[in-house]
Design a protein around this motif. Sequence first.
Motif, PDB file in Angstrom:
ATOM      1  N   GLN A 154       3.233 -13.912  -0.983  1.00  0.00           N
ATOM      2  CA  GLN A 154       4.593 -14.244  -1.409  1.00  0.00           C
ATOM      3  C   GLN A 154       5.563 -14.286  -0.230  1.00  0.00           C
ATOM      4  N   LEU A 155       5.428 -13.318   0.679  1.00  0.00           N
ATOM      5  CA  LEU A 155       6.394 -13.180   1.771  1.00  0.00           C
ATOM      6  C   LEU A 155       5.989 -13.924   3.042  1.00  0.00           C
ATOM      7  N   GLY A 156       4.717 -14.324   3.132  1.00  0.00           N
ATOM      8  CA  GLY A 156       4.263 -15.038   4.317  1.00  0.00           C
ATOM      9  C   GLY A 156       4.077 -14.165   5.537  1.00  0.00           C
ATOM     10  N   GLN A 157       3.987 -12.860   5.330  1.00  0.00           N
ATOM     11  CA  GLN A 157       3.707 -11.911   6.413  1.00  0.00           C
ATOM     12  C   GLN A 157       2.932 -10.743   5.834  1.00  0.00           C
ATOM     13  N   VAL A 158       2.127 -10.113   6.665  1.00  0.00           N
ATOM     14  CA  VAL A 158       1.277  -9.025   6.180  1.00  0.00           C
ATOM     15  C   VAL A 158       2.109  -7.870   5.657  1.00  0.00           C
ATOM     16  N   VAL A 159       1.797  -7.477   4.418  1.00  0.00           N
ATOM     17  CA  VAL A 159       2.437  -6.325   3.780  1.00  0.00           C
ATOM     18  C   VAL A 159       1.324  -5.319   3.496  1.00  0.00           C
ATOM     19  N   LEU A 160       1.464  -4.144   4.061  1.00  0.00           N
ATOM     20  CA  LEU A 160       0.472  -3.102   3.838  1.00  0.00           C
ATOM     21  C   LEU A 160       0.726  -2.412   2.515  1.00  0.00           C
ATOM     22  N   LEU A 161      -0.356  -1.988   1.887  1.00  0.00           N
ATOM     23  CA  LEU A 161      -0.235  -1.239   0.642  1.00  0.00           C
ATOM     24  C   LEU A 161       0.517   0.053   0.930  1.00  0.00           C
ATOM     25  N   ASP A 162       1.418   0.434   0.045  1.00  0.00           N
ATOM     26  CA  ASP A 162       2.189   1.663   0.237  1.00  0.00           C
ATOM     27  C   ASP A 162       1.257   2.840   0.502  1.00  0.00           C
ATOM     28  N   GLY A 163       1.634   3.674   1.422  1.00  0.00           N
ATOM     29  CA  GLY A 163       0.851   4.863   1.725  1.00  0.00           C
ATOM     30  C   GLY A 163      -0.207   4.649   2.790  1.00  0.00           C
ATOM     31  N   THR A 164      -0.282   3.459   3.387  1.00  0.00           N
ATOM     32  CA  THR A 164      -1.256   3.231   4.444  1.00  0.00           C
ATOM     33  C   THR A 164      -0.557   2.826   5.732  1.00  0.00           C
ATOM     34  N   LYS A 165      -1.195   3.142   6.793  1.00  0.00           N
ATOM     35  CA  LYS A 165      -0.756   2.822   8.163  1.00  0.00           C
ATOM     36  C   LYS A 165       0.724   2.924   8.290  1.00  0.00           C
TER      37      LYS A 165
END
Length: 165
Positions: A154-165
Amino acid sequence: MRYHNITKDDMLNGEGLRVVLWLAGCDHACPGCHNPITWDAAGGIPFDEAAKEELFAELDKDYIAGVTLSGGDPLYCGNREDVTALCAEIRKRYPQKTIWLYTGYTWKEIHDLPVINWIDVLVDGRFVQQIANSQLHWRGSENQMVIDVRRTCQLGQVVLLDGTK
């Protein structure tokens, strides 16, 4: 497509209680891999209708949050077409369940594969023994990312799952 095991009631390979399909075939050969027996694409047993029904019987259970595809590598070239079809079928049959996929490929290498349309979370990158960390959530080494695929697309950029890295 071939597989080694279907693990039931798994709590280690994604959020919630899951069923895990361990696929055969991987050409990364990461030193220190926990599943080197799964590297051989001709290993394991055929993923036939009986295996699919076993997987679906687990997904039918209300308390199962979803399925995780691991291995080996679900995105090993010989698996890609069958894995994409399976993920599409799971998404259509179980729209409320999540689909996680572990691969040795990076997001940059595989972000345009058709399978991305069907999965919720991608754990990407080869396992690197020198930066392994048993304290990491849902991944084995610090280079790997736990990617929220839907938000990333959706955003066109990597989104990490909450709580990681």
